[in-house]
Write a protein that holds these residues in place. Structure first.
Motif, PDB file in Angstrom:
ATOM      1  N   TYR A   1       3.819 -47.444  25.847  1.00 48.00           N
ATOM      2  CA  TYR A   1       3.583 -46.594  24.672  1.00 48.00           C
ATOM      3  C   TYR A   1       2.131 -46.668  24.200  1.00 48.00           C
ATOM      4  O   TYR A   1       1.653 -45.750  23.525  1.00 48.00           O
ATOM      5  N   ASN A   2       1.435 -47.741  24.529  1.00 45.98           N
ATOM      6  CA  ASN A   2       0.009 -47.805  24.209  1.00 45.98           C
ATOM      7  C   ASN A   2      -0.784 -46.752  24.982  1.00 45.98           C
ATOM      8  O   ASN A   2      -1.786 -46.223  24.494  1.00 45.98           O
ATOM      9  N   TYR A   3      -0.339 -46.464  26.205  1.00 43.46           N
ATOM     10  CA  TYR A   3      -1.002 -45.461  27.036  1.00 43.46           C
ATOM     11  C   TYR A   3      -0.512 -44.049  26.717  1.00 43.46           C
ATOM     12  O   TYR A   3      -1.304 -43.106  26.630  1.00 43.46           O
ATOM     13  N   PHE A   4       0.801 -43.891  26.589  1.00 43.09           N
ATOM     14  CA  PHE A   4       1.400 -42.571  26.413  1.00 43.09           C
ATOM     15  C   PHE A   4       2.469 -42.649  25.326  1.00 43.09           C
ATOM     16  O   PHE A   4       3.500 -43.289  25.522  1.00 43.09           O
ATOM     17  N   PRO A   5       2.236 -41.993  24.196  1.00 51.23           N
ATOM     18  CA  PRO A   5       3.173 -42.084  23.075  1.00 51.23           C
ATOM     19  C   PRO A   5       4.540 -41.459  23.333  1.00 51.23           C
ATOM     20  O   PRO A   5       5.502 -41.793  22.645  1.00 51.23           O
ATOM     21  N   SER A   6       4.628 -40.539  24.291  1.00 47.14           N
ATOM     22  CA  SER A   6       5.905 -39.865  24.515  1.00 47.14           C
ATOM     23  C   SER A   6       6.075 -39.515  25.992  1.00 47.14           C
ATOM     24  O   SER A   6       5.109 -39.507  26.766  1.00 47.14           O
ATOM     25  N   LYS A   7       7.288 -39.186  26.347  1.00 41.56           N
ATOM     26  CA  LYS A   7       7.590 -38.760  27.715  1.00 41.56           C
ATOM     27  C   LYS A   7       6.903 -37.426  28.026  1.00 41.56           C
ATOM     28  O   LYS A   7       6.472 -37.189  29.159  1.00 41.56           O
ATOM     29  N   SER A   8       6.790 -36.560  27.031  1.00 39.28           N
ATOM     30  CA  SER A   8       6.099 -35.286  27.221  1.00 39.28           C
ATOM     31  C   SER A   8       4.624 -35.506  27.547  1.00 39.28           C
ATOM     32  O   SER A   8       4.045 -34.795  28.378  1.00 39.28           O
ATOM     33  N   ASP A   9       4.009 -36.482  26.908  1.00 38.84           N
ATOM     34  CA  ASP A   9       2.612 -36.807  27.220  1.00 38.84           C
ATOM     35  C   ASP A   9       2.471 -37.260  28.661  1.00 38.84           C
ATOM     36  O   ASP A   9       1.497 -36.926  29.344  1.00 38.84           O
TER      37      ASP A   9
ATOM     38  N   ALA B   1       0.907 -27.354  22.466  1.00 35.85           N
ATOM     39  CA  ALA B   1      -0.436 -27.454  23.030  1.00 35.85           C
ATOM     40  C   ALA B   1      -0.425 -28.065  24.425  1.00 35.85           C
ATOM     41  O   ALA B   1      -1.217 -27.664  25.284  1.00 35.85           O
ATOM     42  N   ALA B   2       0.476 -29.017  24.668  1.00 33.68           N
ATOM     43  CA  ALA B   2       0.541 -29.653  25.989  1.00 33.68           C
ATOM     44  C   ALA B   2       0.883 -28.621  27.056  1.00 33.68           C
ATOM     45  O   ALA B   2       0.281 -28.592  28.135  1.00 33.68           O
ATOM     46  N   ARG B   3       1.834 -27.759  26.758  1.00 32.17           N
ATOM     47  CA  ARG B   3       2.204 -26.720  27.713  1.00 32.17           C
ATOM     48  C   ARG B   3       1.049 -25.745  27.931  1.00 32.17           C
ATOM     49  O   ARG B   3       0.782 -25.342  29.057  1.00 32.17           O
ATOM     50  N   LYS B   4       0.374 -25.353  26.862  1.00 32.12           N
ATOM     51  CA  LYS B   4      -0.729 -24.405  26.979  1.00 32.12           C
ATOM     52  C   LYS B   4      -1.830 -24.948  27.884  1.00 32.12           C
ATOM     53  O   LYS B   4      -2.400 -24.221  28.696  1.00 32.12           O
ATOM     54  N   ARG B   5      -2.128 -26.244  27.752  1.00 29.44           N
ATOM     55  CA  ARG B   5      -3.178 -26.833  28.588  1.00 29.44           C
ATOM     56  C   ARG B   5      -2.772 -26.864  30.054  1.00 29.44           C
ATOM     57  O   ARG B   5      -3.575 -26.566  30.942  1.00 29.44           O
ATOM     58  N   VAL B   6      -1.529 -27.220  30.315  1.00 29.50           N
ATOM     59  CA  VAL B   6      -1.059 -27.279  31.701  1.00 29.50           C
ATOM     60  C   VAL B   6      -1.012 -25.875  32.305  1.00 29.50           C
ATOM     61  O   VAL B   6      -1.412 -25.660  33.449  1.00 29.50           O
TER      62      VAL B   6
END
Length: 205
Positions: free
Chosen positions: A54-62, A125-130
């Motif tokens: 979780y320090n690297y990635f706060p969520s599974k979506s990240d 925003a995550a989807r838009k970037r991908v």
């Protein structure tokens, strides 16, 4: 998983802790899908603690977004290099792009399959970037096809649709490819380059 090519995408030498997490996430998403995989699965695969994950990635979506961005970056780099080294004819450049794309799918089948099937679970925003990164790869094909049509090398009356169908055709290899099959990676690339030129109604050259 055993019948697919290796899921590893990020070299372990690059930011070792993060690389191990991303490769473990890719394997988990490839095995169980986005909803079936858990952060605990990823932590276990990366041989780290859940709190460190979780320090690297706060969520599974990240995690999913990072994996997909890295996959597309590698794919885009391969295609750009192939096109730059292919000469001036658009048919040769398009063929080189397809071969490079096929090579990526074969080398990183799990990443290609996850990109094809799991992007639907990203939002905001995550989807838009991908999607923007994916569109930049699609854009290379569209530019090559448009240039070839203008030069008279491609006679298809449907250049935009043809470009999209070429990308879809190559991406779909991830759903059925098996290492050790009838065709080598090189033969598969040559075959699909020929399919692409036929779809474009390329003039002989």
């Amino acid at each position: 998983m055993n019948e697919r090519s290796s899921p590893t995408l990020i070299p372990d030498t690059a930011r070792a802790g993060e690389a191990a997490i991303l490769n473990a996430a890719l394997e988990a998403f490839g095995d169980k899908g986005f909803y079936g995989a858990s952060m605990r699965d990823v932590a276990r695969g990366a041989k780290t603690s859940l709190s460190n994950l979780y320090n690297y990635f706060p969520s599974k979506s990240d995690l999913l977004a990072a994996v997909l961005r890295m996959a597309n970056d590698e794919l885009l780099n391969r295609i750009q290099q192939a096109v730059r080294g292919a000469g001036r004819r658009q048919a040769d450049r398009l063929s080189a792009a397809v071969r490079a794309h096929v090579g990526f799918v074969v080398d990183h089948q799990v990443a290609s399959l996850v990109a094809l099937s799991e992007i639907r679970y990203l939002t905001g925003a995550a989807r838009k970037r991908v999607v923007a990164a994916r569109d930049s790869t699609q854009g290379i094909y569209e530019e090559l096809v448009a240039a070839g049509a203008t030069a008279g090398e491609f006679r298809t009356p449907y250049p935009d649709d043809a470009a999209r169908n070429i990308v879809s055709m190559v991406s779909a290899i991830s759903t059925w490819y098996r290492p050790g099959g009838r065709l080598s990676a090189e033969e598969l690339g040559n075959q699909h380059a020929r399919f692409a030129l036929a779809l474009l109604e390329a003039t002989p050259g």
